[in-house]
Design a protein around this motif. Structure first.
Motif, PDB file in Angstrom:
ATOM      1  N   GLU A  58       0.819  -1.212   0.000  1.00 52.63           N
ATOM      2  CA  GLU A  58       0.000   0.000   0.000  1.00 52.63           C
ATOM      3  C   GLU A  58       0.858   1.269   0.000  1.00 52.63           C
ATOM      4  O   GLU A  58       0.413   2.312  -0.468  1.00 52.63           O
ATOM      5  CB  GLU A  58      -0.965  -0.006   1.188  1.00 52.63           C
ATOM      6  N   ARG A  59       2.084   1.183   0.513  1.00 52.34           N
ATOM      7  CA  ARG A  59       3.020   2.315   0.464  1.00 52.34           C
ATOM      8  C   ARG A  59       3.675   2.447  -0.908  1.00 52.34           C
ATOM      9  O   ARG A  59       4.439   3.366  -1.156  1.00 52.34           O
ATOM     10  CB  ARG A  59       4.142   2.139   1.489  1.00 52.34           C
ATOM     11  N   GLY A  60       3.440   1.465  -1.784  1.00 51.81           N
ATOM     12  CA  GLY A  60       4.007   1.516  -3.125  1.00 51.81           C
ATOM     13  C   GLY A  60       5.180   0.589  -3.353  1.00 51.81           C
ATOM     14  O   GLY A  60       5.819   0.641  -4.404  1.00 51.81           O
ATOM     15  N   GLY A  92      -0.981  -8.533  -1.842  1.00 47.00           N
ATOM     16  CA  GLY A  92      -0.516  -7.770  -2.993  1.00 47.00           C
ATOM     17  C   GLY A  92       0.825  -8.229  -3.528  1.00 47.00           C
ATOM     18  O   GLY A  92       1.389  -7.598  -4.424  1.00 47.00           O
ATOM     19  N   GLU A  93       1.337  -9.323  -2.978  1.00 48.86           N
ATOM     20  CA  GLU A  93       2.583  -9.896  -3.472  1.00 48.86           C
ATOM     21  C   GLU A  93       2.330 -10.607  -4.801  1.00 48.86           C
ATOM     22  O   GLU A  93       1.269 -11.182  -5.001  1.00 48.86           O
ATOM     23  CB  GLU A  93       3.072 -10.980  -2.490  1.00 48.86           C
ATOM     24  N   ALA A  94       3.293 -10.567  -5.692  1.00 53.33           N
ATOM     25  CA  ALA A  94       3.241 -11.356  -6.920  1.00 53.33           C
ATOM     26  C   ALA A  94       4.097 -12.595  -6.690  1.00 53.33           C
ATOM     27  O   ALA A  94       5.239 -12.492  -6.234  1.00 53.33           O
ATOM     28  CB  ALA A  94       3.771 -10.554  -8.099  1.00 53.33           C
ATOM     29  N   ILE A  95       3.538 -13.764  -6.992  1.00 53.87           N
ATOM     30  CA  ILE A  95       4.221 -15.030  -6.729  1.00 53.87           C
ATOM     31  C   ILE A  95       4.371 -15.806  -8.030  1.00 53.87           C
ATOM     32  O   ILE A  95       3.419 -15.942  -8.796  1.00 53.87           O
ATOM     33  CB  ILE A  95       3.427 -15.903  -5.734  1.00 53.87           C
ATOM     34  N   LYS A  96       5.581 -16.326  -8.241  1.00 57.19           N
ATOM     35  CA  LYS A  96       5.832 -17.209  -9.375  1.00 57.19           C
ATOM     36  C   LYS A  96       6.537 -18.471  -8.889  1.00 57.19           C
ATOM     37  O   LYS A  96       7.224 -18.466  -7.864  1.00 57.19           O
ATOM     38  CB  LYS A  96       6.694 -16.517 -10.433  1.00 57.19           C
TER      39      LYS A  96
END
Length: 166
Positions: A58-60, A92-96
């Motif tokens: 949320e802080r970017g 909001g994490e992107a996981i691969k």
């Protein structure tokens, strides 16, 4: 040594994690709840992590994680895959996910690592059974560059969580 939440709170742009183990802390209450068939309880037990990560996002702060895994996957990796939507993605994490056979030609660090703003790394040390041992940090530019390059290479090859099937 800095606390992880302090490191993430001081992060301004990016926090990238490279994970390379097939098993972590199997005595962890979240893992045990999932193993007993209670996915909701497992996710609830990781709510603190989700909130810490969500605050950073949320802080970017762009948060990404690549999990390098053996196939067929271990029971622990099945657990991680199951809780990813309600723990990591919800924050909001992107996981691969990246099968280990696809990284043989990559230079990788010897331990799991967090990379903060391409300025500092935190290595995560585990015992052979996956029990957490310690963390240590480095701001050495060559070390940070090695880890950032390894992460970028792994990220480029990895499969998004929404597409990876175990």
């Amino acid at each position: 040594m800095a606390d992880f939440s302090e490191l993430l709170a001081s992060c301004e742009r990016t926090a990238f994690k490279l994970e390379m183990r097939d098993q972590y802390m199997t005595a962890d209450p979240g893992y045990l709840a999932w193993e007993a068939g209670d996915l909701a309880e497992a996710a609830r037990l990781y709510a603190d992590w989700t909130n810490i990560a969500k605050t950073a996002v949320e802080r970017g702060v762009l948060m990404r994680r690549v999990r390098i895994i053996s196939e067929p996957v271990s029971t622990y990796i099945s657990f991680e895959h199951a809780v990813t939507p309600t723990v990591n993605l919800a924050a909001g994490e992107a996981i691969k996910w990246l099968p280990r056979r696809a990284v043989s030609d990559l230079a990788l660090p010897g331990n799991d690592v967090w990379i903060f703003d391409d300025r500092m790394v935190q290595f995560c040390h585990f015992a052979g059974d996956g029990t957490w041992v310690s963390n240590d940090e480095s701001e050495d530019p060559a070390t940070v560059k090695l880890c950032a390059t390894a992460f970028a290479s792994a990220w480029d090859r990895a499969v998004d969580h929404s597409e990876y099937r175990i």
